[in-house]
Design a protein around this motif. Structure first.
Motif, short mmCIF file in Angstrom:
data_model
loop_
_atom_site.label_atom_id
_atom_site.label_comp_id
_atom_site.label_asym_id
_atom_site.label_seq_id
_atom_site.Cartn_x
_atom_site.Cartn_y
_atom_site.Cartn_z
N LEU A 40 -118.06 46.08 -68.68
CA LEU A 40 -118.75 44.92 -69.24
C LEU A 40 -117.72 43.98 -69.83
O LEU A 40 -116.87 44.39 -70.62
N ARG A 41 -117.79 42.72 -69.45
CA ARG A 41 -116.87 41.70 -69.93
C ARG A 41 -117.68 40.52 -70.48
O ARG A 41 -117.82 39.50 -69.81
N GLY A 42 -118.24 40.72 -71.66
CA GLY A 42 -119.08 39.67 -72.24
C GLY A 42 -120.40 39.56 -71.49
O GLY A 42 -121.12 40.54 -71.34
N ASP A 43 -120.73 38.38 -70.97
CA ASP A 43 -121.98 38.20 -70.22
C ASP A 43 -121.79 38.42 -68.72
O ASP A 43 -122.68 38.15 -67.93
N PHE A 44 -120.64 38.94 -68.34
CA PHE A 44 -120.31 39.20 -66.94
C PHE A 44 -119.88 40.68 -66.83
O PHE A 44 -119.33 41.23 -67.78
N ALA A 45 -120.15 41.32 -65.71
CA ALA A 45 -119.79 42.73 -65.56
C ALA A 45 -119.39 43.02 -64.12
O ALA A 45 -119.65 42.22 -63.22
N GLU A 46 -118.75 44.15 -63.93
CA GLU A 46 -118.40 44.60 -62.59
C GLU A 46 -118.67 46.09 -62.46
O GLU A 46 -118.61 46.83 -63.43
N MET A 47 -119.00 46.50 -61.25
CA MET A 47 -119.29 47.90 -60.95
C MET A 47 -118.51 48.27 -59.70
O MET A 47 -118.63 47.61 -58.68
N THR A 48 -117.69 49.32 -59.80
CA THR A 48 -116.83 49.75 -58.70
C THR A 48 -117.17 51.17 -58.32
O THR A 48 -117.22 52.06 -59.19
N LYS A 49 -117.40 51.43 -57.03
CA LYS A 49 -117.63 52.80 -56.56
C LYS A 49 -116.29 53.52 -56.52
O LYS A 49 -115.30 52.96 -56.03
N VAL A 50 -116.25 54.75 -57.06
CA VAL A 50 -114.99 55.47 -57.19
C VAL A 50 -115.10 56.91 -56.69
O VAL A 50 -116.18 57.48 -56.64
N ASP A 51 -113.94 57.46 -56.33
CA ASP A 51 -113.81 58.88 -56.02
C ASP A 51 -113.40 59.56 -57.32
O ASP A 51 -112.30 59.34 -57.82
N VAL A 52 -114.27 60.38 -57.87
CA VAL A 52 -114.05 60.97 -59.18
C VAL A 52 -112.88 61.94 -59.18
O VAL A 52 -112.10 61.99 -60.13
N ASP A 53 -112.72 62.71 -58.12
CA ASP A 53 -111.64 63.71 -58.07
C ASP A 53 -110.26 63.07 -57.97
O ASP A 53 -109.31 63.55 -58.56
N ARG A 54 -110.14 61.99 -57.21
CA ARG A 54 -108.84 61.35 -56.99
C ARG A 54 -108.57 60.17 -57.91
O ARG A 54 -107.50 59.57 -57.85
N HIS A 55 -109.55 59.78 -58.73
CA HIS A 55 -109.42 58.65 -59.65
C HIS A 55 -109.02 57.36 -58.91
O HIS A 55 -108.12 56.65 -59.32
N CYS A 56 -109.71 57.09 -57.81
CA CYS A 56 -109.39 55.87 -57.06
C CYS A 56 -110.67 55.18 -56.60
O CYS A 56 -111.73 55.77 -56.56
N SER A 57 -110.53 53.91 -56.26
CA SER A 57 -111.64 53.10 -55.81
C SER A 57 -112.00 53.42 -54.37
O SER A 57 -111.14 53.75 -53.56
N LYS A 58 -113.29 53.32 -54.05
CA LYS A 58 -113.74 53.43 -52.66
C LYS A 58 -113.95 52.04 -52.07
O LYS A 58 -114.59 51.88 -51.04
N TYR A 59 -113.42 51.02 -52.74
CA TYR A 59 -113.39 49.63 -52.28
C TYR A 59 -114.76 49.01 -52.11
O TYR A 59 -114.95 48.12 -51.30
N ILE A 60 -115.74 49.48 -52.88
CA ILE A 60 -117.04 48.83 -52.94
C ILE A 60 -117.19 48.33 -54.36
O ILE A 60 -117.18 49.11 -55.31
N ARG A 61 -117.29 47.01 -54.52
CA ARG A 61 -117.27 46.42 -55.85
C ARG A 61 -118.33 45.33 -55.96
O ARG A 61 -118.48 44.52 -55.06
N LEU A 62 -119.03 45.34 -57.08
CA LEU A 62 -120.05 44.34 -57.35
C LEU A 62 -119.68 43.62 -58.64
O LEU A 62 -119.45 44.26 -59.66
N GLU A 63 -119.57 42.31 -58.58
CA GLU A 63 -119.34 41.49 -59.76
C GLU A 63 -120.56 40.60 -59.94
O GLU A 63 -120.97 39.91 -59.01
N ALA A 64 -121.16 40.66 -61.14
CA ALA A 64 -122.40 39.93 -61.37
C ALA A 64 -122.64 39.76 -62.87
O ALA A 64 -121.96 40.39 -63.68
#
Length: 76
Positions: A20-44
């Motif tokens: 959460l960044r004030g009135d804007f947020a982002e959500m990133t799909k991640v691989d929990v075991d490897r601590h990395c992004s799965k390159y699916i990201r929503l900014e809204a």
């Protein structure tokens, strides 16, 4: 001065990192075991991300009680 806040929702080895960044947020799909992004990201606007988080909880995702420092690179 605004302070960003991050949350991790997990289910098995998949998760979503929500920042959460004030009135804007982002959500990133991640691989929990490897601590990395799965390159699916929503900014809204925060309200849209909150609706998405509600859907994730209904699908069985749980809020993690801890957020390891390994996630710092994706949360910034």
């Amino acid at each position: 001065m605004r302070q960003d806040v991050s949350f991790l929702y997990t289910k098995e080895n998949t998760g979503y990192l929500v920042t959460l960044r004030g009135d804007f947020a982002e959500m990133t799909k991640v691989d929990v075991d490897r601590h990395c992004s799965k390159y699916i990201r929503l900014e809204a606007p925060t309200d849209v991300i909150r609706q998405s988080v509600r859907k994730l909880v209904k699908q069985g995702y749980k809020l993690s009680q801890e957020l390891e420092l390994a996630w710092r690179a994706l949360a910034c």
